[in-house]
Scaffold this motif. Structure first.
Motif, PDB file in Angstrom:
ATOM      1  N   ARG A  18      96.147  28.190 -38.753  1.00 13.32           N
ATOM      2  CA  ARG A  18      95.363  29.092 -37.897  1.00 13.32           C
ATOM      3  C   ARG A  18      93.893  28.703 -37.887  1.00 13.32           C
ATOM      4  NH1 ARG A  18      96.072  31.884 -33.547  1.00 13.32           N
ATOM      5  NH2 ARG A  18      95.883  34.090 -33.857  1.00 13.32           N
ATOM      6  N   TRP A  26     100.644  30.391 -31.293  1.00  9.46           N
ATOM      7  CA  TRP A  26     101.659  29.992 -32.268  1.00  9.46           C
ATOM      8  C   TRP A  26     102.671  29.026 -31.648  1.00  9.46           C
ATOM      9  CZ3 TRP A  26     103.298  29.546 -37.056  1.00  9.46           C
ATOM     10  CH2 TRP A  26     104.653  29.432 -37.306  1.00  9.46           C
ATOM     11  N   GLN A  54     104.693  32.121 -39.955  1.00 15.97           N
ATOM     12  CA  GLN A  54     104.161  32.824 -38.794  1.00 15.97           C
ATOM     13  C   GLN A  54     103.431  34.094 -39.226  1.00 15.97           C
ATOM     14  OE1 GLN A  54     107.033  34.141 -35.873  1.00 15.97           O
ATOM     15  NE2 GLN A  54     105.509  34.028 -34.254  1.00 15.97           N
ATOM     16  N   TRP A  57     100.138  33.078 -40.490  1.00 20.02           N
ATOM     17  CA  TRP A  57      99.348  32.687 -39.308  1.00 20.02           C
ATOM     18  C   TRP A  57      98.736  33.938 -38.670  1.00 20.02           C
ATOM     19  CZ3 TRP A  57      98.276  28.389 -36.176  1.00 20.02           C
ATOM     20  CH2 TRP A  57      97.950  28.653 -34.843  1.00 20.02           C
ATOM     21  N   ARG A  58      99.564  34.937 -38.424  1.00 18.52           N
ATOM     22  CA  ARG A  58      99.099  36.160 -37.767  1.00 18.52           C
ATOM     23  C   ARG A  58      98.185  36.983 -38.677  1.00 18.52           C
ATOM     24  NH1 ARG A  58     101.319  35.692 -33.150  1.00 18.52           N
ATOM     25  NH2 ARG A  58     103.491  35.202 -32.768  1.00 18.52           N
ATOM     26  N   ASP A  61      94.420  36.533 -38.449  1.00 21.22           N
ATOM     27  CA  ASP A  61      93.678  37.252 -37.415  1.00 21.22           C
ATOM     28  C   ASP A  61      93.015  38.502 -37.975  1.00 21.22           C
ATOM     29  OD1 ASP A  61      94.363  35.450 -35.468  1.00 21.22           O
ATOM     30  OD2 ASP A  61      96.019  36.648 -34.692  1.00 21.22           O
TER      31      ASP A  61
END
Length: 78
Positions: A18, A26, A54, A57-58, A61
């Protein structure tokens, strides 16, 4: 190495992915991350760790607010 020690690698892969590709979705970056993961054949199968990568990754944020993220991205580009 096919056990819980992969968790640190999974989180690092998601977060670093990221950070390296902040503006990319993604779907664009997953193949890159998958190749990185699969490079080491000793690790668990991608389908077993995909959801965790994932999620990491999220989660990135949520760590950096959008305004600060944009400022960081501008400073990297300079």
């Amino acid at each position: 190495m096919k056990h819980d020690s992969d968790r640190t690698l999974v989180i690092s892969l998601g977060r670093n992915g990221r950070a390296s590709y902040p503006e990319r979705p993604w779907e664009d970056i997953e193949p890159v991350l998958r190749r990185m993961w699969e490079f080491d054949g000793r690790l668990r199968a991608w389908q077993d760790v995909r959801a965790a990568v994932q999620a990491a990754w999220r989660a990135s944020d949520d760590v950096v607010p959008p305004r600060e993220r944009r400022a960081l991205e501008r400073s990297r580009a300079a």
